[in-house]
Design an enzyme around this catalytic site. Sequence first.
Site, PDB file in Angstrom:
ATOM      1  N   ARG A 188       0.813  -1.160  -0.189  1.00 13.49           N
ATOM      2  CA  ARG A 188      -0.146  -0.077  -0.087  1.00 13.49           C
ATOM      3  C   ARG A 188       0.887   1.151  -0.034  1.00 13.49           C
ATOM      4  O   ARG A 188       0.643   2.181  -0.578  1.00 13.49           O
ATOM      5  CB  ARG A 188      -1.002   0.087   1.144  1.00 13.49           C
ATOM      6  CG  ARG A 188      -1.718   1.224   1.230  1.00 13.49           C
ATOM      7  CD  ARG A 188      -3.380   0.939   1.937  1.00 13.49           C
ATOM      8  NE  ARG A 188      -3.092  -0.047   2.933  1.00 13.49           N
ATOM      9  CZ  ARG A 188      -2.559   0.464   4.282  1.00 13.49           C
ATOM     10  NH1 ARG A 188      -2.100   1.605   4.682  1.00 13.49           N
ATOM     11  NH2 ARG A 188      -2.646  -0.433   5.446  1.00 13.49           N
ATOM     12  N   LYS A 248      -7.725   6.319 -19.439  1.00 17.65           N
ATOM     13  CA  LYS A 248      -7.962   6.943 -20.824  1.00 17.65           C
ATOM     14  C   LYS A 248      -6.651   6.936 -21.627  1.00 17.65           C
ATOM     15  O   LYS A 248      -6.042   5.873 -21.907  1.00 17.65           O
ATOM     16  CB  LYS A 248      -8.474   8.364 -20.770  1.00 17.65           C
ATOM     17  CG  LYS A 248      -9.742   8.603 -19.578  1.00 17.65           C
ATOM     18  CD  LYS A 248     -10.826   7.757 -20.108  1.00 17.65           C
ATOM     19  CE  LYS A 248     -12.098   7.794 -19.026  1.00 17.65           C
ATOM     20  NZ  LYS A 248     -11.986   7.840 -17.690  1.00 17.65           N
ATOM     21  N   TYR A 275     -16.155  16.541 -15.739  1.00 22.29           N
ATOM     22  CA  TYR A 275     -16.600  15.120 -15.933  1.00 22.29           C
ATOM     23  C   TYR A 275     -17.633  15.112 -14.617  1.00 22.29           C
ATOM     24  O   TYR A 275     -17.506  15.584 -13.567  1.00 22.29           O
ATOM     25  CB  TYR A 275     -15.404  14.494 -15.637  1.00 22.29           C
ATOM     26  CG  TYR A 275     -15.675  12.900 -15.267  1.00 22.29           C
ATOM     27  CD1 TYR A 275     -16.703  12.094 -16.042  1.00 22.29           C
ATOM     28  CD2 TYR A 275     -15.403  12.142 -14.227  1.00 22.29           C
ATOM     29  CE1 TYR A 275     -17.210  10.829 -15.825  1.00 22.29           C
ATOM     30  CE2 TYR A 275     -16.036  10.856 -13.985  1.00 22.29           C
ATOM     31  CZ  TYR A 275     -16.743  10.067 -14.719  1.00 22.29           C
ATOM     32  OH  TYR A 275     -17.234   8.819 -14.591  1.00 22.29           O
ATOM     33  N   ASP A 314      -6.862  18.810 -14.195  1.00 24.06           N
ATOM     34  CA  ASP A 314      -7.172  17.554 -14.764  1.00 24.06           C
ATOM     35  C   ASP A 314      -6.789  17.447 -16.271  1.00 24.06           C
ATOM     36  O   ASP A 314      -7.407  18.159 -17.173  1.00 24.06           O
ATOM     37  CB  ASP A 314      -8.865  17.230 -14.515  1.00 24.06           C
ATOM     38  CG  ASP A 314      -9.383  15.959 -15.039  1.00 24.06           C
ATOM     39  OD1 ASP A 314      -8.593  15.252 -15.766  1.00 24.06           O
ATOM     40  OD2 ASP A 314     -10.320  15.273 -14.513  1.00 24.06           O
TER      41      ASP A 314
END
Length: 384
Positions: free
Chosen positions: A46, A196, A98, A171
């Site tokens: 982690r 993406k 978005y 972004d």
Amino acid sequence: MKFNTKTIHGNQKPEPTTGAVMPPIFQTSTYAQSAPGVHNGYEYSRGANPTRTALEDALASIEDGSRGLAFASGLAAIDAVMKLLNPGDEVIAMDDLYGGSYRMFTRIFSKYGIIFHFVDMTQIDNVLNKINAHTKLIWVETPTNPLMKVVDIESLCQQVKEMSDALIAVDNTFASPYNQQPLTMGADIVMHSATKYLGGHSDLIAGALVVKDEKLGEDLHFQLFAGGGVLGPQDSFLVLRGIKTLALRMERHAENAMACAKFLQEHDAVKTVYYPGLTEHPQHEVAKKQMKSFGGMLSFSFNSGKKEDAEKFLTSLKVFTLAESLGGVESLANHPVSMTHASIPEVKRKALGIDDDLVRLSVGIEDVDDLVQDLEQALSNINS
Ligand code: P1T
């Protein structure tokens, strides 16, 4: 190194024990210690995993930052940025975003006392007018999803920084680092849905943050480690592999998108084409200044304004696939109102211009003639 070299070699080196040119997928949760607290830099996956580290180093290189962080999704990356804030802090965010980012801001973080102002950042004064002593973060998306508005990152950063020490996050999902590197234009944080263009093959969900400032990098790593939204080693490997061909793919995406935009613009059934590469686009000059190409995303609306026409078009496509998401090698078509932006209230959507007849295309890297022909046949039954 220039960009295309960085995508392949930036901060990358062969794996030290075997010389493997591509980083192995270190499918492990934990690492042996020779004595308590004595280890080779890895304790528990982690916190860090060598395959994820290889990706994070590549991300830092291609965005021209000092620290990259890889998250389980784009939204997990945004979540980590928002958790830097405290109750009472204010965020100025782009109005066209978005739908999932908007949903997170308005339905999760607003519950914890963070105040959001949504403004059209294509007019920088709209941002400046909202700045006050509580403003801690400016959240930019450019080009925007789905209306393809373009924000002048450099001017915005310059003007905001004259008045405020608020962090500026961009972004950069739609543009990809091939087209623009916001950290070089004054932004503090760059964020990606790596699902993406970075991944590029529609086969994973991932997110990324890159920063220049080391302390900010540490603070965000704390959010990743303590919050737990890490990217696994298999997906880290796949994103890293995707990055290696980013430049080649982006060139073709942009070429194909321009051809599709021009075709749609001339079609009698089409009202408006939203693509920053068209000279008619309201921020075409800004896009020309800050982007290497105009990217692979575009949206358009119908002369009739009818939702049924959008639906008829979307269900007639044969090469484009009707699906959410974007940035993969294959062409996708999306109906924002009922798919990606359904979480934005209707009144707000209408005010922005996300109308019922809006269609968004993620133009892939297929042969352009097949794509244009597909658009043509799908439009052929729609009256102008
Ligand atoms: O889906 P995820 O990897 O969590 O990323 C969220 C996200 C963040 N920012 C932008 C600009 C995005 O487009 C997305 C995800 N978008 C879609 C799934 C879509 O079809 O628009």
